[in-house]
Design a protein around this motif. Structure first.
Motif, short mmCIF file in Angstrom:
data_model
loop_
_atom_site.label_atom_id
_atom_site.label_comp_id
_atom_site.label_asym_id
_atom_site.label_seq_id
_atom_site.Cartn_x
_atom_site.Cartn_y
_atom_site.Cartn_z
N GLY A 83 0.79 -1.22 0.00
CA GLY A 83 0.00 0.00 0.00
C GLY A 83 0.83 1.27 0.00
O GLY A 83 0.51 2.24 -0.69
N TYR A 84 1.91 1.27 0.77
CA TYR A 84 2.78 2.45 0.84
C TYR A 84 3.30 2.82 -0.55
O TYR A 84 3.20 3.98 -0.99
CB TYR A 84 3.93 2.18 1.79
CG TYR A 84 5.08 3.14 1.68
CD1 TYR A 84 5.03 4.40 2.28
CD2 TYR A 84 6.24 2.80 0.97
CE1 TYR A 84 6.08 5.30 2.17
CE2 TYR A 84 7.29 3.68 0.86
CZ TYR A 84 7.21 4.93 1.46
OH TYR A 84 8.27 5.81 1.34
N PHE A 85 3.84 1.85 -1.26
CA PHE A 85 4.43 2.10 -2.58
C PHE A 85 3.38 2.60 -3.56
O PHE A 85 3.63 3.54 -4.33
CB PHE A 85 5.09 0.83 -3.10
CG PHE A 85 5.82 1.00 -4.41
CD1 PHE A 85 7.06 1.60 -4.46
CD2 PHE A 85 5.26 0.55 -5.60
CE1 PHE A 85 7.74 1.76 -5.65
CE2 PHE A 85 5.93 0.70 -6.81
CZ PHE A 85 7.17 1.31 -6.83
N LEU A 86 2.21 1.99 -3.55
CA LEU A 86 1.16 2.39 -4.48
C LEU A 86 0.72 3.83 -4.22
O LEU A 86 0.45 4.59 -5.16
CB LEU A 86 -0.04 1.44 -4.38
CG LEU A 86 0.25 -0.02 -4.77
CD1 LEU A 86 -0.98 -0.88 -4.51
CD2 LEU A 86 0.68 -0.12 -6.23
N ASN A 87 0.65 4.22 -2.95
CA ASN A 87 0.23 5.57 -2.61
C ASN A 87 1.26 6.62 -2.99
O ASN A 87 0.94 7.63 -3.61
CB ASN A 87 -0.09 5.67 -1.11
CG ASN A 87 -1.49 5.23 -0.76
OD1 ASN A 87 -2.42 6.03 -0.79
ND2 ASN A 87 -1.65 3.96 -0.45
N VAL A 88 2.51 6.40 -2.60
CA VAL A 88 3.52 7.45 -2.80
C VAL A 88 4.05 7.50 -4.22
O VAL A 88 4.52 8.55 -4.67
CB VAL A 88 4.70 7.29 -1.81
CG1 VAL A 88 4.20 7.37 -0.38
CG2 VAL A 88 5.47 6.00 -2.05
N SER A 89 3.95 6.39 -4.96
CA SER A 89 4.57 6.33 -6.29
C SER A 89 3.61 6.56 -7.44
O SER A 89 4.05 6.93 -8.54
CB SER A 89 5.25 4.96 -6.49
OG SER A 89 6.27 4.76 -5.55
N TYR A 90 2.31 6.35 -7.22
CA TYR A 90 1.37 6.40 -8.35
C TYR A 90 0.23 7.39 -8.20
O TYR A 90 -0.31 7.85 -9.22
CB TYR A 90 0.81 5.00 -8.61
CG TYR A 90 1.88 4.01 -9.01
CD1 TYR A 90 2.58 4.16 -10.20
CD2 TYR A 90 2.22 2.96 -8.18
CE1 TYR A 90 3.59 3.29 -10.56
CE2 TYR A 90 3.23 2.07 -8.53
CZ TYR A 90 3.91 2.23 -9.72
OH TYR A 90 4.91 1.36 -10.07
#
Length: 519
Positions: A427-434
């Motif tokens: 979830g962290y990666f999807l939020n901050v990267s996309y």
């Protein structure tokens, strides 16, 4: 400061010798027998020097990772080696309703100046964090807080089941907010306190004897910074550093042959990838991005650049995770890449360069030395692109994040590296990267279908549903190719054998601890 012209030596161990008359039995605080006494302050001082790749301009724990990494500051909760959330400054927590969380702060914790830590101090720390770090304010989604004794209650702006895991982030550290010069002398709760800081050069630390979880075994720590991987390797071999992070794979052989040194190679939660700037017209065409992706020879990167200290990336998440992509990524295929570029309207001119509407396909690829393998990957891609008629110009930058955000018009592609599942969840990666407002989205990615799935994930607590949503997100990412994922690198660390009770963690958060020791 280290430099290539010569590694100088200096003593990092101070011996304080205590001479004792007669025989005695030793206790925790002193040794007594008749008239003879040994005070614990007269025992041997122990020191350790850690050499890191990425320099800190500030050590404000709310804005830099070195606060937690260097054992200066701590968060309410932490993650263990199995990526499970564990109590830290908070001894327990409870979800009251969909938006309300209550955390109980441990008794007996003090800041480095001896001030007790209670819920009011924690609340004040979070208030400052939300003010000085907009990215963390966006991530934590805190609407309000209430402090009562050792109980702090958080109310989030929306249903947010992963709120406790987001508190693991190192910038969510608890610090004393009314202290002077937080950027250079933060006062926090960790086993070590700051006695000196030279920006982008070194941090000097000493043991905090009032540490709540037991005073550290080591009395002094020096954290030094140098972006040159070969210099870091030489500093370890010379004895100038006890621990050296992010060593280049090609420099490991002499370290492995030295009986006084060892190499720790740990599978990480990180992914190395190509980041595309979707504000650039050429890269807005998905066929161009797919063509570039087909020029990435992942097995060669693992074998020849990383010397086997990595795993091929099939997507953003390591294959060990249940939410990772199960199928392999498309293989290296320059011929198919050429077909896709023709479909995008590119043809070779008389000079063998690809062009469209009279414009040559010329791209700027930015990279940085902090992770020594990334410039090599950039060179590999440059050579592959040249074979197809793409002119790829490599730019080496000092601070990759500042460059990507501040000079968005000057780059087309960047070699980049992120912890894609730092808390065992994507979830962290999807939020901050996309997400368009993502704090790590300098490529200006905006994929509506992916945004909706990410927002749905943010309010989903059921584990199986979260896995399903993350798999759907990965499918969209693989189809749209806003990034080209290359490999999951190992964390390669050189360690002097005098260092005991220490090994690098895959989370890359807790480098200096009270448990580590030296001979």
């Amino acid at each position: 400061m280290f430099n290539k012209k010569g590694i100088f030596f200096y003593s990092i161990i101070i011996l304080l010798l205590a001479f004792v008359m007669g025989c005695g039995s030793k206790s925790d605080d002193s040794s007594t027998t008749g008239d003879a006494t040994i005070d614990s302050s007269e025992t041997e001082a122990k020191s350790v020097t850690l050499l890191f790749s990425f320099a800190s301009k500030t050590i404000d724990p709310h804005q830099d990772w070195m606060g937690v990494r260097a054992g200066i500051a701590e968060t309410l909760v932490k993650i263990d080696e199995d990526l499970q959330i564990q109590p830290w400054l908070a001894e327990s927590w409870e979800q009251i309703d969909e938006r309300t969380w209550e955390f109980s702060i441990r008794d007996g914790i003090t800041f480095h100046d001896g001030t007790p830590v209670d819920a009011e101090a924690v609340k004040a720390s979070f208030e400052r964090l939300l003010e000085v770090n907009p990215a963390m304010a966006s991530t934590l989604k805190i609407e309000s807080m209430e402090a009562n004794g050792h109980e702090i209650t958080f109310i989030t702006t929306e249903e947010y089941p992963v709120f406790p895991s987001e508190l693991v982030h190192v910038n969510a550290s608890i610090i004393k907010v009314d202290s002077d010069n937080i950027s250079e002398r933060p006062i926090a709760t960790g086993p070590f306190q700051v006695v000196g800081f030279t920006p982008e050069s070194e941090i000097k630390l000493e043991r905090y004897d009032g540490y709540w979880d037991g005073a550290a075994n080591v009395s002094e720590v020096t954290v030094k910074f140098n972006s040159d991987a070969n210099v870091r390797a030489l500093a370890l071999q010379s004895g100038e550093a006890d621990i050296a992070y992010h060593l280049p794979p090609e420099a490991l052989e002499p370290i492995e042959m030295d009986e006084h040194l060892r190499v720790e190679s740990v599978s990480s939660l990180r992914v190395h990838f190509l980041l595309y700037n979707l504000a650039k017209p050429a890269l807005q065409d998905v066929n161009v991005r797919k063509a570039l992706d087909l020029l990435v020879n992942r097995p060669v990167a693992v074998k020849e650049i990383m010397n086997g200290h990595a795993t091929v990336a099939n997507g953003p998440f390591h294959s060990d995770f249940a939410f990772a992509k199960e199928e392999e990524s498309e293989s290296y295929d320059p011929e198919k890449a050429e077909v896709l570029l023709r479909e995008a309207g590119y043809e070779k001119n008389s000079d063998g360069k690809l062009e469209k509407d009279g414009e040559v396909l010329q791209l700027t690829l930015s990279t940085f030395q902090g992770r020594p393998e990334l410039p090599l990957m950039a060179q590999y891609l440059q050579a592959e692109a040249a074979n197809l008629g793409i002119e790829l110009n490599i730019v080496m930058v000092e601070s990759i994040d500042s460059y990507l955000w501040d000079q968005q018009d000057e780059w087309d592609i960047a070699t980049y590296s992120l912890l894609s599942a730092p808390r065992g969840d994507g979830g962290y990666f999807l939020n901050v990267s996309y997400l368009p407002e993502g704090s790590l989205n300098p490529g200006q990615i905006n994929i509506p279908e992916l945004n909706e799935i990410t927002k749905q994930l943010n309010v989903t607590s059921d584990l199986n549903e979260r896995i399903s949503l993350q798999k759907k997100a990965v499918d969209i990412i693989q189809e749209e190719v806003p990034h080209s994922f290359i490999l999951h690198p190992h964390i390669i660390v050189g360690v002097n054998e005098r260092v005991k009770n220490w090994s690098p963690g895959s989370e890359e958060y807790y480098l200096i601890t009270n448990k580590m020791d030296v001979e």
